[in-house]
Design an enzyme around this catalytic site. Structure first.
Site, PDB file in Angstrom:
ATOM      1  N   ALA A  69       1.894   8.787  -4.901  1.00  0.00           N
ATOM      2  CA  ALA A  69       3.202   8.461  -6.157  1.00  0.00           C
ATOM      3  C   ALA A  69       4.710   8.505  -5.011  1.00  0.00           C
ATOM      4  CB  ALA A  69       3.488   9.235  -7.485  1.00  0.00           C
ATOM      5  N   GLY A 112      -1.783   9.485  -5.884  1.00  0.00           N
ATOM      6  CA  GLY A 112      -1.595   7.910  -6.441  1.00  0.00           C
ATOM      7  C   GLY A 112      -2.670   7.236  -6.131  1.00  0.00           C
ATOM      8  N   GLU A 115      -6.109   7.965  -6.947  1.00  0.00           N
ATOM      9  CA  GLU A 115      -6.208   7.635  -8.344  1.00  0.00           C
ATOM     10  C   GLU A 115      -6.401   6.464  -8.419  1.00  0.00           C
ATOM     11  OE1 GLU A 115      -2.769  10.557  -8.497  1.00  0.00           O
ATOM     12  OE2 GLU A 115      -3.949  11.727 -10.029  1.00  0.00           O
ATOM     13  N   GLU A 135      -1.041  16.694  -3.732  1.00  0.00           N
ATOM     14  CA  GLU A 135      -0.230  16.969  -4.862  1.00  0.00           C
ATOM     15  C   GLU A 135       0.262  18.365  -5.026  1.00  0.00           C
ATOM     16  OE1 GLU A 135      -2.514  15.276  -5.416  1.00  0.00           O
ATOM     17  OE2 GLU A 135      -1.855  13.372  -6.466  1.00  0.00           O
TER      18      GLU A 135
HETATM   19  N1  CAA Z   1       6.798   9.346  -1.381  1.00  0.00           N
HETATM   20  C1  CAA Z   1       7.983   8.283  -1.185  1.00  0.00           C
HETATM   21  N2  CAA Z   1       7.901   7.675  -0.084  1.00  0.00           N
HETATM   22  C2  CAA Z   1       6.809   8.028   1.096  1.00  0.00           C
HETATM   23  C3  CAA Z   1       5.575   8.734   0.586  1.00  0.00           C
HETATM   24  C4  CAA Z   1       5.708   8.950  -1.240  1.00  0.00           C
HETATM   25  N3  CAA Z   1       3.969   9.418  -0.946  1.00  0.00           N
HETATM   26  N4  CAA Z   1       5.005   8.275   1.635  1.00  0.00           N
HETATM   27  C5  CAA Z   1       4.836   7.426   3.068  1.00  0.00           C
HETATM   28  N5  CAA Z   1       6.934   7.547   2.124  1.00  0.00           N
HETATM   29  C6  CAA Z   1       7.982   7.309   3.378  1.00  0.00           C
HETATM   30  C7  CAA Z   1       8.427   7.848   3.792  1.00  0.00           C
HETATM   31  O1  CAA Z   1       9.042   8.720   3.290  1.00  0.00           O
HETATM   32  C8  CAA Z   1       8.952   7.443   5.112  1.00  0.00           C
HETATM   33  O2  CAA Z   1      10.136   6.452   4.876  1.00  0.00           O
HETATM   34  P1  CAA Z   1      11.504   7.052   5.549  1.00  0.00           P
HETATM   35  O3  CAA Z   1      11.315   6.001   6.661  1.00  0.00           O
HETATM   36  O4  CAA Z   1      12.778   6.297   4.943  1.00  0.00           O
HETATM   37  O5  CAA Z   1      11.725   8.026   6.335  1.00  0.00           O
HETATM   38  C9  CAA Z   1       8.129   5.817   4.992  1.00  0.00           C
HETATM   39  O6  CAA Z   1       7.449   5.679   3.816  1.00  0.00           O
HETATM   40  C10 CAA Z   1       7.123   6.167   6.566  1.00  0.00           C
HETATM   41  O7  CAA Z   1       6.126   7.717   5.898  1.00  0.00           O
HETATM   42  P2  CAA Z   1       6.396   8.878   6.966  1.00  0.00           P
HETATM   43  O8  CAA Z   1       7.349   8.393   8.068  1.00  0.00           O
HETATM   44  O9  CAA Z   1       5.895  10.174   6.898  1.00  0.00           O
HETATM   45  O10 CAA Z   1       4.775   8.096   8.015  1.00  0.00           O
HETATM   46  P3  CAA Z   1       3.507   8.351   8.941  1.00  0.00           P
HETATM   47  O11 CAA Z   1       2.595   7.986   9.256  1.00  0.00           O
HETATM   48  O12 CAA Z   1       4.500  10.054   9.857  1.00  0.00           O
HETATM   49  O13 CAA Z   1       2.967   9.513   7.762  1.00  0.00           O
HETATM   50  C11 CAA Z   1       1.377  10.302   5.494  1.00  0.00           C
HETATM   51  C12 CAA Z   1       1.762   9.482   7.200  1.00  0.00           C
HETATM   52  C13 CAA Z   1       0.772  11.445   6.261  1.00  0.00           C
HETATM   53  C14 CAA Z   1       1.380   9.259   4.654  1.00  0.00           C
HETATM   54  C15 CAA Z   1       2.785  10.888   4.857  1.00  0.00           C
HETATM   55  O14 CAA Z   1       3.980  10.093   4.689  1.00  0.00           O
HETATM   56  C16 CAA Z   1       3.189  11.006   3.922  1.00  0.00           C
HETATM   57  O15 CAA Z   1       2.224  12.755   3.843  1.00  0.00           O
HETATM   58  N6  CAA Z   1       3.242  11.042   2.311  1.00  0.00           N
HETATM   59  C17 CAA Z   1       3.138  11.439   1.423  1.00  0.00           C
HETATM   60  C18 CAA Z   1       1.770  11.821   0.899  1.00  0.00           C
HETATM   61  C19 CAA Z   1       1.450  12.702  -0.423  1.00  0.00           C
HETATM   62  O16 CAA Z   1       1.376  13.897   0.000  1.00  0.00           O
HETATM   63  N7  CAA Z   1       1.415  12.078  -1.882  1.00  0.00           N
HETATM   64  C20 CAA Z   1       0.865  12.297  -2.987  1.00  0.00           C
HETATM   65  C21 CAA Z   1       2.576  12.104  -3.781  1.00  0.00           C
HETATM   66  S1  CAA Z   1       2.610  13.094  -5.116  1.00  0.00           S
HETATM   67  C22 CAA Z   1       1.531  11.925  -5.640  1.00  0.00           C
HETATM   68  O17 CAA Z   1       0.688  11.232  -6.314  1.00  0.00           O
HETATM   69  C23 CAA Z   1       1.183  11.903  -7.702  1.00  0.00           C
HETATM   70  C24 CAA Z   1       0.156  11.775  -8.650  1.00  0.00           C
HETATM   71  O18 CAA Z   1      -0.946  12.466  -8.994  1.00  0.00           O
HETATM   72  C25 CAA Z   1       0.985  10.543  -8.618  1.00  0.00           C
END
Ligand code: CAA
Length: 261
Positions: A69, A112, A115, A135
């Protein structure tokens, strides 16, 4: 025509009877914001209403199916905001799509994203796929069904491990655990998924939909009730022209031509 108006997804029809929805927010690793939710559910519902579509492939990019998400969209929200909006409830619309949905996952399927893949009927993974429910690392818990669908797919021990530690699981572990049905080399993933979709689209649509209803029922009810539900659906297939055709074709040693009625 179904592509018009969408900004976060691409919709096309790459094979006979097959539609594909491609998540397309590359700069955000396909993070699932409200717009993505609206577009994916609207596109899937539109394709579901189209009798020429027999299967739908849902995919992302080579780097990310979806990284979860959209954290930036959620960050400023209060409890009242997410409660009043019933945040994420809109995704339930995808589970009401009756056309078989095939998730083709390469790269990150986190939160998400994992999911969303688990809402699909068939889950295919590239060898690059990484699944997880991170999460907890954000101070929240899964909110699009992860604690429920992951537990049903892989059992309590692994679901607890993944949801409590937030660690990611690779394609091999995901296949061993029963989360995915096949692992495909990344370069072949989309072709394989389209092939699976084409094969399903070539089956009798009533039979294909009934079998998804029967398998899904296994997660909702007792064995006795589920077996009865299955048997009644089996009986009802004898009301279809496709049952007559399928069995006649077998006896006549020729391929069947299903008309989806
Ligand atoms: N939401 C918003 N933006 C996101 C995102 C997310 N879930 N995942 C990645 N992005 C964005 C980053 O912020 C980044 O944007 P900027 O260039 O503006 O900074 C861009 O995508 C590229 O990401 P990274 O630079 O972080 O890429 P990476 O290759 O270094 O890392 C990753 C990849 C490990 C997947 C890392 O992006 C990450 O940890 N993302 C979040 C994963 C996460 O926590 N997901 C759960 C979200 S909560 C949820 O999903 C609730 C639910 O149950 C529905």
């Amino acid at each position: 025509p179904e592509s018009t108006g969408y900004e976060t997804i691409l919709v096309d029809r790459p094979r006979p009877g097959v539609a594909r929805i491609t998540l397309n927010r590359p700069k955000a690793l396909n993070a699932l914001n409200l717009q993505v939710m609206g577009e994916v559910t609207a596109a899937a519902a539109e394709l579901d209403r189209d009798p020429s579509v027999g299967a739908i492939v849902l995919t992302g990019s080579a780097k990310a199916f979806a990284a979860g998400a959209d954290i930036k969209e959620m960050q400023p929200k209060s409890f009242s905001d997410v409660y009043a909006a019933d945040w994420f409830a809109g995704w339930d619309a995808l589970t009401r799509v009756r056309t078989p949905l095939i998730a083709a996952v390469a790269g990150y399927a986190l939160g998400g994203g994992c999911e969303l893949a688990m809402m699909c009927d068939v889950l295919l993974a590239a060898d690059t796929a990484k699944f997880g429910q991170p999460e907890i690392t954000l101070g929240v818990i899964p909110g699009m069904g992860g604690s429920q669908r992951l537990t049903r797919a892989v059992g309590k021990a692994k679901a607890m491990d993944l949801c409590l530690t937030g660690r990611t699981m690779g394609a091999d572990e995901a296949e061993r655990a029963g989360l995915v049905s096949r692992i495909v080399p990344a370069a072949d993933l989309v072709d394989e998924a389209l092939g699976v979709a084409e094969k399903i689209a070539g089956m009798s649509t009533p039979a294909a939909v009934m079998v998804t209803e029967a398998v899904d029922r296994a997660f909702e009810t007792t064995l006795t009730e589920g077996v009865l539900f299955e048997r009644r659906l089996f009986h009802s297939t004898f009301a279809t022209a496709d049952q007559k055709e399928g069995m006649a074709a077998f006896v006549e040693k020729r391929p069947p031509i299903f008309r989806d009625v």
